[in-house]
Design an enzyme around this catalytic site. Structure first.
Site, PDB file in Angstrom:
ATOM      1  N   GLY A   1      33.143  -5.605 -30.146  1.00 12.60           N
ATOM      2  CA  GLY A   1      34.023  -5.547 -31.048  1.00 12.60           C
ATOM      3  C   GLY A   1      33.249  -5.249 -32.439  1.00 12.60           C
ATOM      4  O   GLY A   1      33.907  -4.734 -33.322  1.00 12.60           O
TER       5      GLY A   1
ATOM      6  N   GLU B   1      30.239 -11.036 -36.052  1.00 13.83           N
ATOM      7  CA  GLU B   1      31.470 -10.936 -35.138  1.00 13.83           C
ATOM      8  C   GLU B   1      32.553 -10.186 -35.588  1.00 13.83           C
ATOM      9  O   GLU B   1      32.723  -9.963 -36.986  1.00 13.83           O
ATOM     10  CB  GLU B   1      32.127 -12.340 -35.096  1.00 13.83           C
ATOM     11  N   ASP B   2      33.467  -9.596 -34.895  1.00 15.39           N
ATOM     12  CA  ASP B   2      34.720  -8.770 -35.219  1.00 15.39           C
ATOM     13  C   ASP B   2      35.823  -9.664 -35.876  1.00 15.39           C
ATOM     14  O   ASP B   2      36.393  -9.676 -36.934  1.00 15.39           O
ATOM     15  CB  ASP B   2      35.151  -7.880 -34.194  1.00 15.39           C
TER      16      ASP B   2
ATOM     17  N   ASP C   1      39.465 -15.860 -33.692  1.00 17.58           N
ATOM     18  CA  ASP C   1      40.823 -16.165 -33.403  1.00 17.58           C
ATOM     19  C   ASP C   1      40.900 -17.593 -33.285  1.00 17.58           C
ATOM     20  O   ASP C   1      41.033 -18.451 -34.129  1.00 17.58           O
ATOM     21  CB  ASP C   1      41.142 -15.249 -32.335  1.00 17.58           C
TER      22      ASP C   1
ATOM     23  N   LYS D   1      41.603 -15.346 -38.062  1.00 11.45           N
ATOM     24  CA  LYS D   1      42.940 -15.704 -38.063  1.00 11.45           C
ATOM     25  C   LYS D   1      43.149 -17.204 -38.272  1.00 11.45           C
ATOM     26  O   LYS D   1      43.228 -18.108 -37.371  1.00 11.45           O
ATOM     27  CB  LYS D   1      43.458 -15.144 -36.765  1.00 11.45           C
TER      28      LYS D   1
ATOM     29  N   PHE E   1      48.486  -9.199 -33.651  1.00  5.05           N
ATOM     30  CA  PHE E   1      47.405  -8.543 -32.864  1.00  5.05           C
ATOM     31  C   PHE E   1      47.091  -7.081 -33.506  1.00  5.05           C
ATOM     32  O   PHE E   1      48.007  -6.231 -33.957  1.00  5.05           O
ATOM     33  CB  PHE E   1      47.923  -8.350 -31.483  1.00  5.05           C
TER      34      PHE E   1
ATOM     35  N   ASP F   1      39.925  -3.633 -30.218  1.00  7.08           N
ATOM     36  CA  ASP F   1      40.628  -2.854 -29.235  1.00  7.08           C
ATOM     37  C   ASP F   1      41.829  -3.591 -28.451  1.00  7.08           C
ATOM     38  O   ASP F   1      41.974  -4.776 -28.704  1.00  7.08           O
ATOM     39  CB  ASP F   1      39.545  -2.672 -27.813  1.00  7.08           C
TER      40      ASP F   1
ATOM     41  N   ARG G   1      39.106   1.375 -30.685  1.00  6.93           N
ATOM     42  CA  ARG G   1      38.020   0.818 -31.244  1.00  6.93           C
ATOM     43  C   ARG G   1      37.571   2.128 -32.318  1.00  6.93           C
ATOM     44  O   ARG G   1      36.926   1.478 -33.221  1.00  6.93           O
ATOM     45  CB  ARG G   1      36.737   0.630 -30.478  1.00  6.93           C
TER      46      ARG G   1
HETATM   47  P1  IMP Z   1      38.436 -16.418 -29.652  1.00  4.44           P
HETATM   48  O1  IMP Z   1      37.523 -17.000 -28.881  1.00  4.44           O
HETATM   49  O2  IMP Z   1      40.031 -16.772 -29.556  1.00  4.44           O
HETATM   50  O3  IMP Z   1      38.199 -16.676 -31.233  1.00  4.44           O
HETATM   51  O4  IMP Z   1      38.655 -14.781 -29.494  1.00  4.44           O
HETATM   52  C1  IMP Z   1      37.816 -14.038 -30.207  1.00  4.44           C
HETATM   53  C2  IMP Z   1      38.084 -12.778 -29.544  1.00  4.44           C
HETATM   54  O5  IMP Z   1      39.326 -12.367 -28.859  1.00  4.44           O
HETATM   55  C3  IMP Z   1      37.547 -11.589 -30.314  1.00  4.44           C
HETATM   56  O6  IMP Z   1      35.994 -11.286 -30.349  1.00  4.44           O
HETATM   57  C4  IMP Z   1      38.108 -10.430 -29.794  1.00  4.44           C
HETATM   58  O7  IMP Z   1      37.337  -9.828 -28.858  1.00  4.44           O
HETATM   59  C5  IMP Z   1      39.466 -11.004 -29.528  1.00  4.44           C
HETATM   60  N1  IMP Z   1      40.449 -10.795 -30.347  1.00  4.44           N
HETATM   61  C6  IMP Z   1      41.237 -11.826 -30.956  1.00  4.44           C
HETATM   62  N2  IMP Z   1      42.294 -11.379 -31.650  1.00  4.44           N
HETATM   63  C7  IMP Z   1      42.179  -9.906 -31.465  1.00  4.44           C
HETATM   64  C8  IMP Z   1      42.997  -8.950 -32.056  1.00  4.44           C
HETATM   65  O8  IMP Z   1      43.906  -9.067 -32.786  1.00  4.44           O
HETATM   66  N3  IMP Z   1      42.663  -7.628 -31.623  1.00  4.44           N
HETATM   67  C9  IMP Z   1      41.603  -7.399 -30.618  1.00  4.44           C
HETATM   68  N4  IMP Z   1      40.963  -8.311 -30.276  1.00  4.44           N
HETATM   69  C10 IMP Z   1      41.197  -9.782 -30.518  1.00  4.44           C
HETATM   70 MG    MG Z   2      34.617 -10.022 -30.008  1.00  2.00          MG
END
Ligand code: IMP
Ligand code: MG
Length: 180
Positions: free
Chosen positions: A48, A102-103, A106, A134, A155, A162, A168
């Site tokens: 990402g 990181e992208d 969440d 977020k 989302f 993606d 992407r």
């Molecule tokens: P976390 O472990 O919940 O913080 O998840 C992080 C990962 O979830 C990111 O690195 C993304 O790959 C994916 N992700 C979370 N939200 C989105 C979104 O809105 N669009 C696309 N990928 C997301």
């Molecule tokens: Mg990621």
């Protein structure tokens, strides 16, 4: 409205490239100021963050290095569920100043796991740089020093992010529409 279709979902433009790059430039300036003289090693988390990492690094004005890693899920036992493992780190990071790129953060669980793994390798310091946060979904306590943008709990795709492997490639960030 400028929309795109990816599989079953429709997305509309949410953040234009120009606005993304303005915030990426700001973060690059902050990092260049804060980490001057520390020869930071940027760890770009694939897939990402590839676009963010490229635009960020072009704007970093201090000596630095970059490497690419991945958090891969493997199936643990039924009780532990899926555990994430760090792959692709070949450098010795002991004593180094690390910047995780990181992208999106969440829930923060991926980042928390990444920090846990990296800390066992004795770096001098670890900083977090993420394109997006977020805040409403954040479930763990993380010190996110460098965030380009904060977004609502919707989302999104584009600029590296993606939906099921697609989207992407878009230069702008798109938000899902018509989701029940
Ligand atoms: P976390 O472990 O919940 O913080 O998840 C992080 C990962 O979830 C990111 O690195 C993304 O790959 C994916 N992700 C979370 N939200 C989105 C979104 O809105 N669009 C696309 N990928 C997301
Ligand atoms: Mg990621």
């Amino acid at each position: 409205m400028n929309t795109i279709q990816i599989k079953d979902k429709t997305f509309a433009v949410s953040i234009k490239e120009q606005d993304i790059l303005q915030e990426v430039s700001r973060v690059a300036q902050e990092i260049s100021r804060d980490l001057a003289g520390k020869n930071p090693l940027f760890l770009s988390v694939l897939n990402g963050s590839f676009m963010f990492a490229a635009d960020l690094l072009k704007r970093i004005t201090i000596p630095c290095e970059i490497s690419f890693v991945k958090m891969a899920s493997y199936s643990g036992t039924a009780s532990t569920g899926a555990v994430k493992e760090l792959i692709g780190l070949n450098e010795d990071i002991s004593g180094r100043t690390i910047v995780i790129v990181e992208d999106i953060v969440d829930t923060g669980f991926t980042m928390q796991r990444m920090l846990e793994v990296l800390r066992t390798k004795n770096p001098a310091e670890i900083h977090i740089a993420t394109l997006l946060v977020k805040p409403d979904k954040l479930a763990v306590d993380l010190d996110i020093e460098y965030a380009a943008m904060h977004i609502p709990n919707d989302f999104i795709v584009g600029y590296g992010l993606d939906y099921d492997g697609h989207g992407r490639n878009y230069k702008d960030i798109y938000i899902v529409v018509n989701e029940e």
